[in-house]
Design an enzyme around this catalytic site. Sequence first.
Site, PDB file in Angstrom:
ATOM      1  CG  HIS A 134      -1.942   0.969   1.338  1.00  9.85           C
ATOM      2  ND1 HIS A 134      -1.703   2.307   1.648  1.00  9.85           N
ATOM      3  CD2 HIS A 134      -3.295   0.871   1.179  1.00  9.85           C
ATOM      4  CE1 HIS A 134      -2.844   2.965   1.665  1.00  9.85           C
ATOM      5  NE2 HIS A 134      -3.819   2.127   1.379  1.00  9.85           N
ATOM      6  CG  ASP A 209       0.152  -2.129   6.266  1.00 10.81           C
ATOM      7  OD1 ASP A 209      -0.740  -2.221   7.127  1.00 10.81           O
ATOM      8  OD2 ASP A 209       0.001  -1.538   5.178  1.00 10.81           O
ATOM      9  CD  GLN A 212      -6.713  -4.831   3.801  1.00  7.03           C
ATOM     10  OE1 GLN A 212      -7.646  -5.633   3.843  1.00  7.03           O
ATOM     11  NE2 GLN A 212      -6.904  -3.549   3.544  1.00  7.03           N
ATOM     12  CB  CYS A 376      -3.750   3.164  -1.673  1.00  4.99           C
ATOM     13  SG  CYS A 376      -4.951   4.485  -1.461  1.00  4.99           S
TER      14      CYS A 376
END
Length: 418
Positions: A134, A209, A212, A376
């Site tokens: 992202h 990250d 998700q 993104c």
Amino acid sequence: MTQISFDVEKIRKDFPVFSRELPDGRPLVYLDSGNSSQKPSQVIDTMRDHLALHYSNVGRAMHVLGAESTDAYESARDKVAAFVGAPSRDEIVFTKNASEALNLVAYSFGNPANTDPRFTLGPGDEIVISEMEHHSNIVPWQLLVQRTGATLKWFGVTDDGRLDYDPSVVTERTKIVSIAHQSNVLGTVNPVAEVAARAHEVGALIMLDASQSVPHHPVDVTRLGADFVAFTGHKMVGPSGIGVLWGRAGLLEAMPPFLGGGEMIEAVWMDRSTYAPVPHKFEAGTPPIVEAIGLGAAVDYLTEVGMEAVEAHERTLTSYALDALREVPGLRLIGPDSLEERGGTLSFTLEGIHPHDVGQILDDQFGVAVRVGHHCARPLHLRFGIPATTRASFYLYNTTGEIDALVRGLHHVQKVFA
């Protein structure tokens, strides 16, 4: 975690949005939870109750409302820490979203205020990301190399949407590796433990990250082998405006403040300041109080349902969707075509039809909400030679009937453009 029997129809009743009708009496088919999830009444009511009856600033006021608000805010920190298996509540830093959490960590590298050798960064040093990231996990590192003269490197992506993991990309010059736990476009779940082991082998740190993954799978931050993990509230049935950075205590203690202001200080003179201990060192000013409390309520909700149950339900939906989408002529799936190491996010193209047209027809005529664009993640789309995709992303409140509605809509789109 405590689990209850998974009853999707019962769960849907917790979400007020599914009781509404769209124009022309169409039911809402919400397949855009990878963008932002819907909110259950339990979260909405908790936030409304706090605003109405308990609201005050936190960590400052000595009156009853101040104490109630502070207790609720810090209780949310306890809940989040337990939810992701953090060894200490003080390792949970509240931010406004995952992007801020990623930027916070990037800020510490090459910062003259930080003399810890783990964070020193300059020409010749390396940062490693991946081609599937992202923008929030690309741009902060690009800005960092501009400031420091370090080199940005990345893992590629295979044709079937897997991380093209080459351990030689991580070298003795690597200072940090930052990758997605699960891709927001491909649905791919990356081999983060293997990547983390390689990073630590050369003395580098690793950041994940997990925006998700935390909403969809049981996640234990220590078992992942990571040093930092970022995720966000609005994708996990919580409100927007609240995110989380988890970091190992020793690393957070070594990092300088990201923002200056009230509450993050220990003492202030005109020519210098000392800082509060973590996590408050990173929470300058009035924080997103009600949002954090709402995130705590979201954690309560997901914990009661059971993350193992959420994961199992989404695997059922994903398996069903993979089979159903194979029957749509001209559909190209961008990402793994099997359940192996993937989540419930499916991105695709329809031959000869722009994704924006697909999304508009699905919404206008079938009430099916999907996301279209590059999500993104433009470099990933460039990797596959496409400008955009249509993305359907599933969550605990979705049904196989909604996937059937998506497929009917896609067949209709093809007829329109035939």
